[in-house]
Design a protein around this motif. Structure first.
Motif, PDB file in Angstrom:
ATOM      1  N   GLN A   1       0.820  -1.198   0.000  1.00 55.86           N
ATOM      2  CA  GLN A   1       0.000   0.000   0.000  1.00 55.86           C
ATOM      3  C   GLN A   1       0.865   1.263   0.000  1.00 55.86           C
TER       4      GLN A   1
ATOM      5  N   ARG B   1       2.438   1.735  -3.455  1.00 51.60           N
ATOM      6  CA  ARG B   1       1.446   2.311  -4.374  1.00 51.60           C
ATOM      7  C   ARG B   1       1.297   3.814  -4.136  1.00 51.60           C
TER       8      ARG B   1
ATOM      9  N   GLN C   1      -8.791   0.502 -15.230  1.00 52.22           N
ATOM     10  CA  GLN C   1      -7.478  -0.100 -14.975  1.00 52.22           C
ATOM     11  C   GLN C   1      -6.455   0.399 -15.980  1.00 52.22           C
TER      12      GLN C   1
ATOM     13  N   ASP D   1      -1.981  -6.759 -11.460  1.00 55.40           N
ATOM     14  CA  ASP D   1      -2.759  -6.424 -10.251  1.00 55.40           C
ATOM     15  C   ASP D   1      -1.947  -5.623  -9.231  1.00 55.40           C
TER      16      ASP D   1
ATOM     17  N   TRP E   1      -2.085  -2.544  -8.760  1.00 50.72           N
ATOM     18  CA  TRP E   1      -2.978  -1.553  -8.175  1.00 50.72           C
ATOM     19  C   TRP E   1      -4.210  -2.186  -7.528  1.00 50.72           C
ATOM     20  N   GLY E   2      -4.229  -3.512  -7.444  1.00 53.79           N
ATOM     21  CA  GLY E   2      -5.348  -4.192  -6.829  1.00 53.79           C
ATOM     22  C   GLY E   2      -6.413  -4.538  -7.845  1.00 53.79           C
TER      23      GLY E   2
END
Length: 380
Positions: free
Chosen positions: A163, A166, A229, A376, A378-379
């Motif tokens: 986190q 990011r 995305q 993924d 960024w989730g």
């Protein structure tokens, strides 16, 4: 080759008489790859600080500005690329920032690689008053190549989780509008190792470093079918072995190679789906890249820079193993302080083997592993 087509780099960073750090680690590799290089020295030292003692001078802001202004008057300020590295103080860095702003306004297509050399391993080795000036420089850069500590310093984000990583990358892209971020040597801590996708994760987290590239989404207007995305930065990653021992000038070498191998994609719209075919390189020996997934211009450049840097480090390490015993003594602060030549001999034997590795600098005999898309990141 038509000499008028050769690109020209203006390199503004440190200089040492003996050894290979700063400009000494950057200029020769750039020349090997076909670039003309104009050199401005921010310091002129006998050797790098790892030796424990050195002598020399630091260029003042007035001296730097005098060089820049004379080049302009003589119509010699004609770079297509700008590379800036170590600048020892805020006044000198302000002069460099003034030059970068002027060049950016006059040459919108200038490719500027900013290496914000401030510290490493949790410690600053420049005065803290350079930090806000580096933040002012960020929006002018095409590429930045900080280490993990410099990312923390620029963003005020401690990197201790996916986190936080990011968040730091988002700040660099969204707040400072940096198109391309390259974090060249992140220690593979447990949280980072566990966050990596299977395509990137090595069998173990021991003796590995991670390189990450992140490219901001295109400024082109997205089509109605584009997903959210697709509008996030594209992140690539690759792990490389951590070789034992102390090396200096590695970041300077890596940044120079990164700049040399970076070529904008033909389209101004860049997304993770592009299989980037770079513009023709000045080098006649572009290293062969292994077949791999689609990549981006900055991931392509980072893959080449990593491969060649690792090759030079292996040459240097193998050479160090052949040295006499008195040049291979382990680090010991107390013994080194009592006998300075003990440390000096050790440092001298670990200077980068650039001349001996010049074929590799040109890409000969180097296998390039492609950077892998961090799916993924960024989730979901």
């Amino acid at each position: 080759m038509d000499t008028e087509s050769v690109e020209r780099v203006l390199s503004v960073q440190s200089h040492v008489v003996y050894g290979y750090v700063g400009g000494k680690a950057a200029v020769f590799p750039l020349q090997c790859l076909g670039y003309d290089v104009d050199v401005v020295n921010t310091v002129h030292f006998s050797n790098h600080s790892g030796y424990g003692r050195s002598g020399g001078t630091k260029a003042t802001a007035a001296e730097l500005n005098a060089v820049f202004e004379s080049m302009e008057r003589n119509e010699l300020m004609v770079p297509t690329r700008l590379l800036t590295g170590y600048v020892p103080g805020a006044e000198g860095l302000s002069a460099v920032a003034g030059l970068a702003r002027k060049l950016r306004s006059e040459k919108p297509d200038l490719i500027y690689l900013l290496d914000p050399v401030m510290g490493d391993s949790g410690k600053l080795y420049v005065a803290a008053d350079v930090i806000p000036i580096y933040r002012e420089l960020l929006p002018l850069a095409t590429i930045i190549s900080p280490n993990w500590f410099e990312v923390e310093t620029l963003t005020n984000v401690r990197l201790d989780s996916l986190q936080s990583l990011r968040k730091a990358i988002s700040i660099l892209h969204d707040t400072y509008h940096v198109p391309h971020v390259v974090i060249s040597s992140m220690p593979l801590t447990r949280w980072l190792y566990e966050a990596l996708p299977p395509s990137v994760r090595p069998p173990t987290d021991e003796d590995q470093l991670l390189c990450i590239t992140s490219s901001a989404p295109s400024s082109c207007s997205p089509s109605s079918a584009a997903s959210a995305q697709a509008q996030l930065p594209t992140v690539h990653a690759l792990c490389v072995p951590l070789l034992p021992g102390y090396f200096s000038g590695v970041g300077d070498l890596f940044s120079a190679l990164l700049l040399a191998h970076f070529h904008r994609a033909p389209s101004t719209c860049i997304s993770s789906s592009i299989s980037a075919s770079p513009s023709p390189s000045p080098s006649a020996h572009e290293p062969p890249t292994s077949a791999g997934p689609p990549t981006s211009p900055i991931a392509h450049a980072a893959a080449h820079a990593l491969a060649v840097t690792q090759h030079i480090l292996r040459l240097t390490h193998e050479h160090a193993l052949t040295l006499p015993a008195e040049q291979r003594l382990p680090s010991d602060d107390e013994l080194d302080a009592a006998e300075p030549l003990r440390k000096i001999r050790r440092m001298r034997g670990r200077e980068l083997r650039l001349v001996q590795g010049q074929a590799a600098l040109r890409g000969v005999g180097v296998e390039v592993r492609p950077m892998q898309v961090w799916e993924d990141f960024w989730g979901a």
